[in-house]
Design a protein around this motif. Structure first.
Motif, PDB file in Angstrom:
ATOM      1  N   ALA A 186     -60.606  50.384 -47.399  1.00 37.35           N
ATOM      2  CA  ALA A 186     -61.114  50.287 -48.935  1.00 37.35           C
ATOM      3  C   ALA A 186     -60.391  49.091 -49.506  1.00 37.35           C
ATOM      4  CB  ALA A 186     -60.472  51.469 -49.539  1.00 37.35           C
ATOM      5  N   ARG A 360     -63.839  60.942 -47.309  1.00 40.40           N
ATOM      6  CA  ARG A 360     -64.745  59.952 -47.859  1.00 40.40           C
ATOM      7  C   ARG A 360     -65.971  60.735 -48.343  1.00 40.40           C
ATOM      8  NH1 ARG A 360     -60.741  58.560 -44.278  1.00 40.40           N
ATOM      9  NH2 ARG A 360     -61.430  57.548 -42.311  1.00 40.40           N
ATOM     10  N   CYS A 413     -65.790  52.485 -52.428  1.00 43.13           N
ATOM     11  CA  CYS A 413     -64.822  52.532 -51.104  1.00 43.13           C
ATOM     12  C   CYS A 413     -65.070  53.067 -49.974  1.00 43.13           C
ATOM     13  CB  CYS A 413     -63.380  52.932 -51.744  1.00 43.13           C
ATOM     14  SG  CYS A 413     -62.622  51.848 -52.959  1.00 43.13           S
TER      15      CYS A 413
END
Length: 503
Positions: A186, A360, A413
């Motif tokens: 990220a 995520r 990200c």
């Protein structure tokens, strides 16, 4: 974790070992002493537990490996924002070529990096990319009033960022453990968000009365970031997988040991090295055609996902914020533009901290859902062209635009992490490079086709809003959750057609 049970009992000598696989390996060994037959159970047991804690094994080393690239991504964010509308104190007329030149440069650099990343050390890309960004910054400082020179600098800087993007996404995924890969990867989008914040804030507040060209200020920032990045290249660590592919086992083991740091032990080193070698063996055993066939589904998923990143910060969003800030505050030198830049950074910082704990998929879906709603909300206001001159409605659009950037920070990200995990080893540089190039193409198309009229604002916001809603449904069904998985396991998850697990 290794658990050994030493027992005494009238049974022959024997040793039984059980190994469970997963994000953490557990090995249990039963050792029994020699005596005469039966009867169980044994009367006594002594348990010895040896634990290898590798939850943060790559954190310190990743800081070294990622420092150079992340600092260059900060300057890249500044260059990107300058081309997407944040060049308000114009010294010369801003042309379309000025706006899309940096993105063209990124495409050129990405193509070169994708073609050579498999056999050139990643550190070489960081060094060359850092030099090119330093040249970019020096030109901005030395010739701030020369349009041709500044244009050339933007091309050079774009090529430099293109050179480091693909190698960084590959390396950050390869050197990180399964428990901190999200944080490591990220750094790309976090660095870009920081650069965007710097450019938006100083550009929106700068005046010519301050006595220095705004291009020169841009270049000074670039020199600082590029110089520190070049100094950091000396302590950067390459991927052990790269050296395993080059049959340099000792070099690869030395890097693994360096990555483990204070958590090093022979067992941990062997475990990490064996996992990396297994990844290489599996990747090498498959042909290119076979890997391309298995990459169709991951490629389609990541192409759509990464192109949405281009919609999170675009020319229409910038023009909308500039226009509404001016109508509401009667000046672009106002607080809404500052908030606009900062909240994206805050959102990405929050995501940066939770990618390896919350995961995520959940965070990115939350960000995308809110972005879709806010985008359609702005489209609803722009749908009535009379609202363009109405204080109340423009103030609502200004608020929606600021909120949109926060949720954009939550979304972006995950794309860096997914790109490093999704593809098989042999084809990974080429597919990542192609997706990054197409992301820049989206930026260029929007720049060339958009005009700051009520109709263009409405068409853009309603179109992108609908696309985001469709993408939200698709990602909920198709995207995997890869938190805590090894690279091999994450790749297997991506090759599934659907994966509805969100946490």
């Amino acid at each position: 974790m290794t658990t050994t049970y030493v027992t005494g009992g009238p049974v022959p000598i024997q040793q039984t070992t059980y190994i469970s696989t997963g994000p953490q390996q557990f090995q249990t060994t039963y050792v029994t002493s020699a005596r005469q037959p039966p009867p169980p159970p044994p009367p006594a047991a002594t348990v010895v537990i040896t634990t290898t804690n590798n939850r943060r094994w790559a954190n310190g080393a990743q800081t070294q490996a990622g420092t150079a690239a992340s600092l260059l991504f900060v300057y890249a964010g500044m260059d990107m924002a300058q081309g997407l509308g944040w060049n308000l104190t114009q010294i010369f007329s801003t042309t379309l070529e000025f706006q899309y030149s940096w993105f063209i440069g990124v495409i050129i650099g990405t193509v070169v990096a994708a073609a050579t990343a498999s056999f050139v050390p990643k550190i070489a890309f960081y060094g060359l990319g850092g030099v090119m960004n330093l040249i970019d910054a020096i030109i901005f400082v030395s010739a701030p009033y020369e349009y041709e020179s500044i244009l050339a600098a933007r091309y050079v800087g774009g090529v430099g960022i293109g050179l480091i993007t693909v190698p960084f996404l590959i390396q950050s995924a390869e050197i990180a453990s399964s428990t901190n890969r999200g944080t490591c990867s990220a750094l790309e989008q976090y660095g870009l968000a920081l650069g965007v914040a710097i450019q938006v804030i100083y550009d929106s507040q700068w005046t010519q009365d301050l006595g220095m060209s705004i291009n020169r200020v841009h270049g000074i920032f670039g020199i600082v970031f590029a110089a520190i990045a070049l100094g950091s290249v000396a302590i950067a660590i390459d991927s052990p997988i790269f050296y395993i592919r080059q049959n340099q086992e000792q070099k690869a083991r030395a890097i693994v040991k360096q990555l483990l740091g204070s958590y090093w032990s022979r067992e941990a080193e062997d475990q990490a090295y064996d996992e990396a070698k297994l990844y290489v063996v599996e990747g090498s055993s498959q042909g290119v055609v076979e890997q391309l066939g298995g990459s169709v589904m991951p490629f389609l998923k990541l192409l759509l996902f990464r192109c949405f990143v281009a919609f999170t910060f675009s020319m229409p969003l910038s023009r909308s914020m500039e226009m509404t800030s001016y109508l509401v505050e009667e000046s672009t030198y106002s607080w809404p533009t500052i908030v606009f830049g900062i909240v994206r950074l805050i959102g990405s910082l929050i995501t940066f901290a939770v990618l390896d704990t919350v995961g995520r998929k959940f965070v990115s879906l939350l960000g995308l859902m809110c972005m879709a709603g806010l985008m359609l909300g702005m489209a609803g206001v722009y749908g009535n062209y009379a609202h363009m001159s109405d204080y109340y409605y423009m103030w609502q659009v200004c608020r929606l635009g600021m909120a949109f950037q926060f949720f954009a920070g939550l979304f972006i990200c995950s794309s860096s992490v997914y790109l490093g995990e999704a593809f098989p080893m042999r084809v990974k540089p080429f597919l990542i490079g192609l997706i990054v190039c197409l992301e820049q193409v989206v930026h260029i198309i929007v720049i060339v086709t958009f005009t700051a009229t009520a109709e263009s604002f409405y068409i853009y916001f309603v179109t992108v809003g609908i696309i985001m809603v469709v993408g939200l449904v698709a990602f909920a069904v198709l995207m995997p959750e890869t938190r805590g998985l090894t690279l091999r396991q994450a790749g297997e998850r991506f090759r599934r057609v659907h994966d509805v697990m969100a946490y």
